[in-house]
Enzyme design. Structure first.
Site, short mmCIF file in Angstrom:
data_model
loop_
_atom_site.label_atom_id
_atom_site.label_comp_id
_atom_site.label_asym_id
_atom_site.label_seq_id
_atom_site.Cartn_x
_atom_site.Cartn_y
_atom_site.Cartn_z
N LYS A 1 0.85 -1.21 0.00
CA LYS A 1 0.00 0.00 0.00
C LYS A 1 0.88 1.25 0.00
O LYS A 1 0.67 2.17 -0.80
CB LYS A 1 -0.88 0.01 1.25
CG LYS A 1 -1.53 1.35 1.56
CD LYS A 1 -2.40 1.30 2.78
CE LYS A 1 -1.66 1.49 4.06
NZ LYS A 1 -1.33 2.88 4.43
N ASN A 2 1.89 1.26 0.85
CA ASN A 2 2.68 2.48 1.04
C ASN A 2 3.67 2.72 -0.08
O ASN A 2 4.30 3.78 -0.13
CB ASN A 2 3.38 2.45 2.40
CG ASN A 2 2.37 2.58 3.53
OD1 ASN A 2 1.19 2.88 3.28
ND2 ASN A 2 2.79 2.33 4.74
N CYS B 1 -4.68 12.33 12.66
CA CYS B 1 -5.39 11.05 12.62
C CYS B 1 -5.16 10.38 13.98
O CYS B 1 -4.53 10.95 14.88
CB CYS B 1 -4.89 10.17 11.48
SG CYS B 1 -3.20 9.61 11.72
N ARG C 1 0.42 14.43 12.47
CA ARG C 1 0.78 14.26 11.06
C ARG C 1 1.12 15.58 10.35
O ARG C 1 0.47 15.97 9.38
CB ARG C 1 -0.30 13.49 10.31
CG ARG C 1 -0.79 12.24 10.98
CD ARG C 1 0.28 11.23 11.27
NE ARG C 1 0.88 10.63 10.12
CZ ARG C 1 0.39 9.55 9.52
NH1 ARG C 1 -0.70 9.00 9.94
NH2 ARG C 1 0.99 9.04 8.47
N ASP D 1 4.92 0.75 12.04
CA ASP D 1 3.68 0.14 11.54
C ASP D 1 3.49 -1.29 12.02
O ASP D 1 2.43 -1.87 11.79
CB ASP D 1 3.65 0.16 10.01
CG ASP D 1 3.49 1.56 9.48
OD1 ASP D 1 3.67 1.76 8.27
OD2 ASP D 1 3.22 2.48 10.29
N ARG E 1 -8.54 -0.57 5.04
CA ARG E 1 -7.73 0.47 4.38
C ARG E 1 -6.38 -0.10 3.95
O ARG E 1 -5.80 0.34 2.98
CB ARG E 1 -7.49 1.64 5.34
CG ARG E 1 -8.75 2.38 5.73
CD ARG E 1 -8.40 3.60 6.54
NE ARG E 1 -7.34 4.34 5.84
CZ ARG E 1 -6.71 5.37 6.40
NH1 ARG E 1 -7.03 5.77 7.60
NH2 ARG E 1 -5.78 6.01 5.74
C1 EPZ Z 1 4.45 6.88 6.06
O1 EPZ Z 1 3.69 7.96 6.57
C2 EPZ Z 1 3.51 5.67 6.06
N1 EPZ Z 1 2.35 5.95 5.23
C3 EPZ Z 1 3.04 5.38 7.49
O2 EPZ Z 1 2.27 4.18 7.44
C4 EPZ Z 1 4.28 5.12 8.35
O3 EPZ Z 1 3.86 4.90 9.69
C5 EPZ Z 1 5.21 6.33 8.29
O4 EPZ Z 1 5.57 6.59 6.92
C6 EPZ Z 1 6.49 6.10 9.07
O5 EPZ Z 1 7.16 4.97 8.57
C7 EPZ Z 1 2.48 5.91 3.87
O6 EPZ Z 1 3.54 5.66 3.35
C8 EPZ Z 1 1.24 6.15 3.07
P1 EPZ Z 1 6.52 10.31 8.00
P2 EPZ Z 1 4.30 9.47 6.49
O7 EPZ Z 1 6.43 11.58 7.26
O8 EPZ Z 1 5.21 9.59 5.35
C9 EPZ Z 1 7.02 13.53 11.41
C10 EPZ Z 1 0.37 2.84 7.77
O9 EPZ Z 1 -0.06 2.35 8.81
N2 EPZ Z 1 6.89 14.52 10.33
O10 EPZ Z 1 7.65 9.37 7.67
O11 EPZ Z 1 3.16 10.40 6.62
C11 EPZ Z 1 5.74 12.73 11.62
O12 EPZ Z 1 4.86 13.44 12.50
C12 EPZ Z 1 0.87 4.27 7.77
O13 EPZ Z 1 0.48 2.24 6.67
C13 EPZ Z 1 7.11 15.86 10.60
O14 EPZ Z 1 7.43 16.23 11.73
O15 EPZ Z 1 5.15 9.50 7.84
C14 EPZ Z 1 6.27 11.47 12.25
O16 EPZ Z 1 6.49 11.70 13.63
C15 EPZ Z 1 0.63 4.96 9.11
N3 EPZ Z 1 6.99 16.76 9.60
C16 EPZ Z 1 7.61 11.25 11.55
O17 EPZ Z 1 7.99 12.53 11.02
C17 EPZ Z 1 6.66 16.39 8.31
O18 EPZ Z 1 6.58 17.26 7.43
C18 EPZ Z 1 7.57 10.24 10.41
O19 EPZ Z 1 6.51 10.62 9.56
C19 EPZ Z 1 6.44 15.01 8.05
C20 EPZ Z 1 6.56 14.10 9.07
#
Ligand code: EPZ
Length: 421
Positions: free
Chosen positions: A22-23, A117, A122, A308, A400
Site C-alpha cells: 500500500k505504502n 489522525c 501528522r 507500523d 484500508r
Molecule cells: C508513512 O507515513 C507511512 N504511510 C506510514 O504508514 C508510516 O507509519 C510512516 O511513513 C512512518 O514509517 C504511507 O507511506 C502512506 P513520515 P508518512 O512523514 O510519510 C514527522 C500505515 O499504517 N513529520 O515518515 O506520513 C511525523 O509526524 C501508515 O500504513 C514531521 O514532523 O510519515 C512522524 O512523527 C501509518 N513533519 C515522523 O515525522 C513532516 O513534514 C515520520 O513521519 C512530516 C513528518
C-alpha cells in the site's frame, strides 16, 4: 458497518500470498501525474486507501483505472483542475503525496492540509520546506496548501525532522526534483523500500534519481517524463503482520511474495523473542512453539523496527513470559490499541511514548473497537488466541491496508467471520 467475529482457534498453518505494498503503490500512483503518456502499475493491492487516491486522481484529471489482473492504468487526460479538495484528502491523509507531482508538472498545486489522525498530528512542514527549497512559494489559505513555482530549481535540501526522516516528504520532494532545473540532493532522506520502489518507477519514466534507499538521494532534473510499466514491491507490513499472527498462535505459516530483505529489522526482533524465520526457496517460513521471550523494542526509521508493526508486536508480547518495553519514537501517541488490548486482559502500562507490557498467561475475548489501521491488526492477532469470542467494530479501518485479511486468515485455519453490524 462491518464487524469481525473471531473465535480462538488452534495454531495457524498453511501458505499466505502477500499483496503489493500500500505504502509503495500510493506515491507511485500519484507520480503518474508527472508523466506525458500512460503508465501500467502492477501488483497494486485492492484496498480502500488505493480507491480513495484513485478517486482523487480522477478529480485531478489523471484517472487510475483498475484492470482485472490487479494492474492499474494511469494516464494524464486533463490538467485543468489541480485542487485536491478537503473532502477527498480528509478520507486519507496520504493524499498529500499528490503535492510534489502536481507542483512539478503543472507549476501550481492546491492540496488540503491533511490534518491529524488516530496516531498523531501528522504535520507536513518538512514537505513544504523541501518544496520551498526547490523554489516554490507556499501559502496556506482556508486549510489548503497553495504551492506555486514558475520554474523549480535543483537544491541541496536537508529533510530531517524531530522524528528523523519523512517517507512521504521524501517522496514529494523527490518527485518535484525530477522536473526541476539542475541537480538536487536530499540529505536525511527516508530509506524505506517504498522510496526505492518509487525511484525505480521514476527512472523508468526517464528521471535521473540515484542513491534512493540511502539517506542521501541525488536527482538530476530532466525536461519531461513519459509513462512506464512498474510492478509494486510486496507489502512488508502485511508480511510482518502475518509473521506475528503465525507466531502468536504457535503455528507454522509459509509466506509467498515476500521480500525478506525488507524485513531484517523485524526478523531480528522475532528471532530474539524465539520465533523461527527461515527462507524456503522463494518463500519464508515462520513458526513458534511457545510463549515469546520478553524484549525491549524501539521503533525507528528503516531499516529499524517499523512503527507500523509496533501494535501487532505488542499483542504478541502481551503473552510473553515477562516484561517488555516498547518505545514509540516515530509517532509517540501511537498507542490507541493499548486500551483495547487491556480490555482483553493484557497488562500494559503506558508512560508517555513508552509502553511497559507485562506478559499474561492468556487473553480473553471481548468486544473491542478498531481505531486505526495497525491497531486493528493488533486486535485481530490478539483475537486469534484470546479465550472465547472477540468482536471488532469499525473494521473499515483494517480494510484500508489489508486485502481481505479475514479470507487470508481463514485459509490458515483462523476462525474469523465478517458480519454486518
Ligand atoms: C508513512 O507515513 C507511512 N504511510 C506510514 O504508514 C508510516 O507509519 C510512516 O511513513 C512512518 O514509517 C504511507 O507511506 C502512506 P513520515 P508518512 O512523514 O510519510 C514527522 C500505515 O499504517 N513529520 O515518515 O506520513 C511525523 O509526524 C501508515 O500504513 C514531521 O514532523 O510519515 C512522524 O512523527 C501509518 N513533519 C515522523 O515525522 C513532516 O513534514 C515520520 O513521519 C512530516 C513528518
Amino acid at each position: 458497518m462491518d464487524i469481525f467475529e473471531i473465535e480462538s482457534g488452534g495454531p495457524l498453518s498453511g501458505t499466505v500470498a502477500i499483496s503489493g505494498s500500500k505504502n509503495s503503490a500510493l506515491p507511485i500512483l500519484a507520480a503518474g501525474i508527472l508523466a506525458d503518456g500512460p503508465s501500467r502499475i502492477r501488483n497494486v493491492p485492492d484496498l480502500a486507501d488505493i480507491g480513495h487516491l484513485a478517486a482523487l486522481m480522477g478529480d485531478l484529471g489523471v484517472p487510475a483505472v483498475r484492470q482485472e489482473n490487479g494492474e492499474m492504468l494511469v494516464e494524464v487526460k486533463d490538467e485543468s483542475n489541480s485542487h485536491a479538495a478537503y473532502d477527498r484528502v480528509r478520507k486519507m491523509r496520504a493524499s498529500i503525496c499528490v503535492l510534489g507531482p502536481l507542483l512539478a508538472k503543472r507549476r501550481v498545486a492546491k492540496v488540503s492540509m491533511p490534518g491529524g489522525c488516530a496516531i498523531g498530528s501528522r504535520p507536513v512542514d518538512l514537505h513544504l520546506r523541501g518544496l520551498e527549497a526547490l523554489g516554490a512559494t507556499i501559502e496556506l489559505d482556508g486549510g489548503d496548501i497553495i504551492a506555486r513555482a514558475d520554474k523549480l530549481r535543483g537544491a541541496e535540501i536537508f529533510l530531517g525532522g524531530p522524528f528523523g526522516s519523512t517517507v512521504l516528504g521524501t517522496a514529494n520532494v523527490m518527485c518535484a526534483a525530477t522536473l526541476a532545473a539542475g541537480r538536487t540532493v536530499i540529505e536525511s532522506a527516508a530509506c524505506e523500500p517504498e522510496i526505492t520502489d518509487l525511484a525505480e518507477y521514476l527512472n523508468a519514466m526517464g528521471a535521473k534519481v540515484s542513491h534512493a534507499g540511502t539517506p542521501r538521494i541525488e536527482i538530476e532534473g530532466v525536461k519531461s517524463l513519459h509513462g512506464a510499466d512498474h510492478t509494486v514491491i510486496p507489502d512488508r507490513i502485511e508480511a510482518g503482520t502475518f509473521m506475528i499472527a503465525g507466531a502468536i498462535t504457535c503455528g507454522r505459516v509459509v509466506l509467498k511474495n515476500v521480500r525478506l530483505d525488507h524485513l531484517m529489522g523485524v526478523v531480528a526482533m522475532l528471532r530474539r523473542i524465539g520465533v523461527h524465520v527461515d527462507r524456503k526457496g522463494d518463500a519464508v517460513v515462520v513458526w513458534a512453539e511457545g510463549a515469546a521471550t520478553p524484549i525491549d523494542i524501539t521503533t525507528q526509521p528503516y531499516p529499524g523496527f517499523p512503527t507500523d508493526l509496533q501494535a501487532q508486536m505488542m499483542s504478541l508480547l502481551a503473552l510473553a513470559e515477562g516484561n517488555s518495553a516498547i518505545v514509540e519514537k516515530i509517532f509517540p501517541d501511537r498507542f490507541m490499541h493499548v486500551a483495547e488490548l487491556s480490555r482483553m486482559g493484557a497488562n500494559i502500562r503506558k508512560e508517555g511514548s513508552v509502553a511497559i507490557v507485562t506478559g499474561v498467561k492468556e487473553l480473553v475475548g471481548a468486544p473491542v473497537m478498531a481505531s486505526d489501521l495497525r491497531a486493528s491488526a493488533a486486535l485481530v492477532t490478539a483475537g486469534l488466541v484470546a479465550r472465547g469470542q472477540t468482536t471488532i467494530r469499525r473494521v473499515y479501518h483494517i480494510d484500508r491496508g489489508y486485502e481481505q485479511i479475514e479470507v487470508k486468515l481463514r485459509a490458515l485455519g483462523a476462525k474469523i467471520e465478517r458480519r454486518q453490524e
